[in-house]
Enzyme design. Structure first.
Site, PDB file in Angstrom:
ATOM      1  N   ALA A 272       0.828  -1.247   0.020  1.00  0.00           N
ATOM      2  CA  ALA A 272       0.150   0.175  -0.075  1.00  0.00           C
ATOM      3  C   ALA A 272       0.891   1.303  -0.024  1.00  0.00           C
ATOM      4  CB  ALA A 272      -0.986   0.065   1.257  1.00  0.00           C
ATOM      5  N   MET A 273       0.392   2.538  -0.120  1.00  0.00           N
ATOM      6  CA  MET A 273       0.913   3.500  -0.379  1.00  0.00           C
ATOM      7  C   MET A 273       0.431   5.021   0.326  1.00  0.00           C
ATOM      8  SD  MET A 273       3.780   5.070  -1.378  1.00  0.00           S
ATOM      9  CE  MET A 273       3.981   6.873  -0.956  1.00  0.00           C
ATOM     10  N   GLU A 308      -0.340   2.673   6.990  1.00  0.00           N
ATOM     11  CA  GLU A 308      -0.415   3.998   5.971  1.00  0.00           C
ATOM     12  C   GLU A 308      -1.008   5.128   6.744  1.00  0.00           C
ATOM     13  OE1 GLU A 308       1.254   3.086   3.479  1.00  0.00           O
ATOM     14  OE2 GLU A 308       1.285   1.086   3.734  1.00  0.00           O
ATOM     15  N   HIS A 311       1.802   7.001   8.730  1.00  0.00           N
ATOM     16  CA  HIS A 311       2.483   7.647   7.873  1.00  0.00           C
ATOM     17  C   HIS A 311       2.151   9.015   7.870  1.00  0.00           C
ATOM     18  CE1 HIS A 311       5.743   5.217   6.212  1.00  0.00           C
ATOM     19  NE2 HIS A 311       4.765   4.210   5.546  1.00  0.00           N
ATOM     20  N   GLU A 330       9.998   4.542   7.507  1.00  0.00           N
ATOM     21  CA  GLU A 330       9.434   2.989   7.581  1.00  0.00           C
ATOM     22  C   GLU A 330       9.670   2.329   8.636  1.00  0.00           C
ATOM     23  OE1 GLU A 330       7.324   2.313   5.585  1.00  0.00           O
ATOM     24  OE2 GLU A 330       7.544   3.636   4.058  1.00  0.00           O
TER      25      GLU A 330
HETATM   26  N1  TRP Z   1       5.666   3.630   1.157  1.00  0.00           N
HETATM   27  C1  TRP Z   1       4.968   2.367   1.121  1.00  0.00           C
HETATM   28  C2  TRP Z   1       4.874   1.790   2.378  1.00  0.00           C
HETATM   29  O1  TRP Z   1       3.876   1.913   3.202  1.00  0.00           O
HETATM   30  C3  TRP Z   1       5.815   1.232   0.240  1.00  0.00           C
HETATM   31  C4  TRP Z   1       5.595   1.653  -1.256  1.00  0.00           C
HETATM   32  C5  TRP Z   1       4.447   1.563  -1.840  1.00  0.00           C
HETATM   33  C6  TRP Z   1       6.685   1.609  -2.090  1.00  0.00           C
HETATM   34  N2  TRP Z   1       4.488   1.449  -3.174  1.00  0.00           N
HETATM   35  C7  TRP Z   1       5.942   1.491  -3.535  1.00  0.00           C
HETATM   36  C8  TRP Z   1       8.006   1.668  -2.008  1.00  0.00           C
HETATM   37  C9  TRP Z   1       6.607   1.695  -4.678  1.00  0.00           C
HETATM   38  C10 TRP Z   1       8.674   1.829  -3.163  1.00  0.00           C
HETATM   39  C11 TRP Z   1       7.993   1.757  -4.654  1.00  0.00           C
HETATM   40  O2  TRP Z   1       5.687   1.004   2.931  1.00  0.00           O
HETATM   41 ZN    ZN Z   2       5.407   2.425   5.136  1.00  0.00          ZN
END
Ligand code: TRP
Ligand code: ZN
Length: 872
Positions: A272-273, A308, A311, A330
């Site tokens: 996820a992002m 998420e 974050h 992270e």
């Molecule tokens: N930041 C995301 C997390 O919660 C990780 C992530 C999602 C990511 N998509 C990505 C990292 C694509 C590199 C490329 O951990």
């Molecule tokens: Zn993360």
């Protein structure tokens, strides 16, 4: 051995070379015109020279890839070709004033974007993924996290195909346009780096709810899915509200926008992002019910939704200066996620899970050819460094700080960190300095955790002097060499210990010893009798502990230690000893395991973890620690032998436990307690399958066809397939007929077959690559089939090398579509030196063949060349 030319050297990006950006971007206005063939992006950047930059007359360099540039103006003046330089990597504008407005138009083609980075088509919708460096595939921009801007985003698209148009922040306008089109305008009031930008467009279902923050602000919560899946959002919505409340209560962090959105997409490279206000999730990490997802899947929903959401402070309000600092956000966010999951369920079980994950996934990284500290000093492809080291060991490093400064001190340090750096980008030094300043602590030596790779080993011996009643612990620390780091300086770490008397009563409570030297002795006074030491309580540091326990001491720890981690670990140590020796379990250990199984007070989930042997990966590492090489098939067989001996010895009690739980467990229930009970029930069944396969197979088949619970179905299917039962083929067929239209469920069906621990699994997996349920273009399908196969000793490590060739063929083909995903499947080769001579040679030959492919991506090339590097 065949000769291949050494792979072409690729550029390493180095932490030591960091310089501040020459230009800052205060405001970004983006206008997306979405059409069937392509998307046109018009951007308007309000820029100024960075006073912090020493490069006073540097040109303006804007990163950009995979787009077609239509035009550029600076302060309204159209640039002619001589005013700028355009390469496949960047747009460089030669003469730019102190302050300027730069306007750029370009187009890109989301439907052709198979890399899933930038703007891409995810099934029926369009979405974005910008971390780490995807924004440069959308528009020309200084794509680095230390440039933070305010965004205003306008999206235009056909209403019938894209009725929902989303971006970060608050919706400030929307309306109709000619030709059946419509538009939406979104504004994000918080400055953010471009990697947190997000856009989604498509036909989506929605579930809405609301949350009132502790200061009384009402927040709209929305979860969007592909049509027909909104009934699978219940766990995620509940988890989101719990996470929002928990972060207020535990860390004083409140949400800051009027709206928080989650979109579940079916094509995604990671879990996820955390895009500001618009999280995008791999649907496998957020959607499901008891009848569509397993308990293991469901447990992830709460974890990842929390991660998420957290974050928003640890990552978004305070972000990273550069991509070497990934662990700053992270490691801290995994730590917060683990504390949340523990508080919502069982803190002790969550700790065991975290420790087991670290040993299974992170210790092997430390043992491989790309071992790196939680803050790497250099990289070729940054996406290769979103690792268990950066995430999970990073979280352990944060946890050690909490142990050293105390829970209250940690909270003070975290408050100071957020206060100092809110709205800015920061480094790991900034974080540690806030912890020091808030607590008057000295963490200078502690910073070595950020710079040195490898799993440290603590060698501990003890002496008891009855006359003086003194107990001395001699502690020696060492850390094996890792690539580029032949020797290590001693680490500063908390070593939490307790002392038990011969009956297992706690004599001391928890004592925290601060280890700082290569060798030192800690003397504990007023110890009434020779104690049994309970060392590294709570797994207080991410190390391997060596102490010469005898069985009787481990049995006391297993039965009585007040520390849950060490109770569990005593069992793990005994399992490891007997598995590697190839011996049956002794009666006293079996009796202790039986006591665990029948314990009236212990949680079912904790019982299941205690009764589960260390995995093949961990047993392999135990061999390496003894200076031996790994034959993965032999390791598997040894492990299985112990499983069988346990099953035979405890069969009656396993049956009783199985039946008791089965009688009282609701197939619809997926709360934490029910998941724990179901895991123990299915563990009992798996054990019994070893002892009495003919009796268990019909039960397994009945679980596949007779329950609606997906966990039980998959558990049953796994036993049938692994046992090569005649009931397996009809069960697989019936399952596929029922779930053919649900790709996420078919992933489990692929995975069960790829996990079969039997010779010949490769032919089956090769056949499945042609099945309609499989597709190289979707990362979840590849993980289900190839990822599971790569962890199967009978498949991947087949002695003739056929498994290695299969996986690297997939890497080569996948690399042309999706380099980030492809590099993941090259990583198991990083440990080729750990295996027996025949396997070493075959792994190396296969790697050399791949290295000879000239068109490899930077991502795959980095893994392959580092695997083959001589420097170890
Ligand atoms: N930041 C995301 C997390 O919660 C990780 C992530 C999602 C990511 N998509 C990505 C990292 C694509 C590199 C490329 O951990
Ligand atoms: Zn993360």
């Amino acid at each position: 051995m065949q000769k291949t030319p050494p792979p072409a050297a690729q550029a390493e990006t180095r932490l030591a070379d960091y310089t501040p950006p020459a230009f800052l971007v205060d405001d970004v206005a983006l206008d997306f015109d979405i059409n069937d063939a392509h998307t046109r992006v018009a951007s308007r950047l309000t820029i100024r020279r960075n006073p912090e930059s020493a490069a006073k007359d540097a040109p303006l360099v804007l990163d950009g890839q995979g787009q077609e540039l239509l035009g550029v103006t600076v302060d309204g003046k159209k640039l002619s070709p001589g005013d700028y330089t355009l390469t496949g990597q960047a747009l460089t504008i030669h003469a730019v004033p102190e302050h300027a407005v730069v306007a750029i138009e370009s187009t890109n083609d989301p439907a052709a974007n198979t890399a899933l980075s930038g703007l891409y088509a995810a099934g029926p919708m369009l979405c974005t993924q910008c971390e780490s460096e995807g924004f440069r595939r959308i528009t020309y921009f200084p794509d680095r996290p230390d440039v933070q801007s305010r965004y205003r985003v306008t999206i235009h698209a056909a209403r019938d195909r894209y009725p929902v148009l989303l971006a970060n922040g608050n919706l400030i306008a929307a309306g109709e346009e000619d030709g059946g089109r419509h538009y939406a305008v979104w504004e994000d009031p918080f400055r953010k780096p471009c990697y947190l930008f997000a856009l989604v467009a498509g036909r989506l279902d929605k579930v809405a709810d609301r949350f009132v923050t502790r200061s009384g602000r009402e927040v709209l919560l929305e979860i969007y899915t592909e049509p027909g899946r909104s009934s699978e959002t219940g766990f995620a919505m509940a988890a989101l509200k719990k996470a929002m409340r928990w972060d207020e209560e535990r860390f004083g962090r409140e949400y800051d926008l009027d709206r928080f959105m989650i979109v579940a997409v079916s094509f995604f490279n990671f879990g996820a992002m955390e895009n500001k206000g618009l999280n995008i999730f791999n649907d496998a990490r957020v959607l499901g019910r008891a009848d569509t997802a397993t308990d293991a899947d469901i447990a992830f929903f709460e974890r990842v939704v929390g991660h998420e959401y957290f974050h928003n402070w640890s990552g978004n309000r305070v972000t990273c200066r550069d991509w070497f600092q990934i662990t700053l956000k992270e490691g801290l966010t995994v730590f917060r996620e683990q504390e949340f999951v523990g508080d919502m369920n069982s803190p002790s079980q969550e700790r065991l899970r975290a420790v087991a994950t670290l040993r299974r996934a992170q210790f092997p990284e430390d043992a491989g050819a790309m071992a790196h500290p939680i803050r790497p000093a250099s990289y070729q492809a940054v996406e290769n460094f979103y690792t268990a080291t950066v995430y999970n060991k990073g979280s352990e490093v944060i946890r050690m700080i909490q142990t050293l400064v105390g829970r209250d001190g940690f909270r003070k340090g975290l408050d100071l960190y957020f206060e100092r750096h809110d709205g800015h980008s920061a480094t790991c030094e900034d974080f540690v300095r806030a912890m020091e300043d808030a607590n008057g602590a000295d963490l200078g030596q502690f910073m070595r955790w950020y710079a040195q790779a490898g799993t440290p080993v603590l060698h501990v011996t003890s002496r008891y002097d009855a006359a003086s009643r003194e107990y001395a612990l001699d502690v020696r620390q060492s850390c094996p060499p890792t690539p580029g780091q032949p020797t290590k300086e001693p680490f500063h770490m908390p070593l939490c210990v307790g002392l038990l008397d011969a009956q297992g009563n706690d004599m001391t409570g928890d004592l925290v010893l601060e280890v700082t030297q290569a060798r030192e002795t800690f003397v504990i006074r007023e110890v009434a009798q020779k104690p049994i030491p309970s060392l590294l309580r709570g797994f207080s540091a991410p190390v391997r502990l060596e102490y010469a326990y005898d069985d009787s001491e481990l049995l006391v720890l297993l039965a009585r230690d007040s520390d849950g981690c060490n109770r569990w670990d005593a069992g793990q140590k005994l399992f490891t000893k007997y598995a590697l020796a190839g011996e049956d379990l002794p009666a006293a250990f079996l009796a202790a395991l039986r006591a665990v199984l029948l314990d009236k007070d212990m949680e079912a989930g904790a019982k299941a973890m205690t009764l589960t042997l260390p995995g093949e990966e961990e047993l392999g590492l135990a061999l390496i620690a003894r200076g031996e090489q790994i034959d993965p098939v032999a390791v598997y067989e040894k492990r299985r032998k112990v499983v069988t001996s346990l099953a035979v010895a405890l069969a009656d009690d396993l049956w009783t436990t199985y039946r008791d739980i089965a009688a009282g467990l609701d197939e619809e229930a997926s709360d934490g307690e029910s998941r724990g009970r179901r895991s123990l029930k299915n563990l009992c069944l798996a054990y019994l399958h070893r002892a009495e396969p003919e009796k268990v197979a019909p039960l397994a088949a009945a679980a596949v066809s007779g329950t609606r619970n997906m966990t039980d179905k998959i558990a049953g299917l796994t036993l049938l397939v692994d046992g090569d039962s005649p009931l397996a083929a009809p069960a697989l067929e019936a399952f596929a007929a029922t779930f053919a239209a649900s790709p996420a469920i078919m992933d489990k069906w692929l995975g069960v077959q790829a996990a079969q621990r039997r010779p010949g699994v490769l032919e089956k997996v090769e056949g499945l690559t042609g099945h309609p349920a499989f597709s190289l273009g979707n990362p979840n399908r590849v993980a289900a089939l190839v990822g599971v196969f790569a962890a199967n000793p009978y498949g991947f490590h087949a002695p003739d090398g056929s498994g290695y060739r299969f996986v690297l063929d997939v890497v080569e083909r996948l690399d042309r579509l999706n380099p980030q995903a492809a590099a993941r499947y090259a990583k198991p080769f990083l440990r080729w030196r750990d295996f027996d001579a025949g396997r070493q040679q075959r792994m190396r030959e296969t790697l050399q063949r791949l290295a000879a492919v000239e068109t490899l991506s930077v991502n795959v090339r980095e893994v392959v060349s580092k695997a083959l590097a001589a420097d170890q």
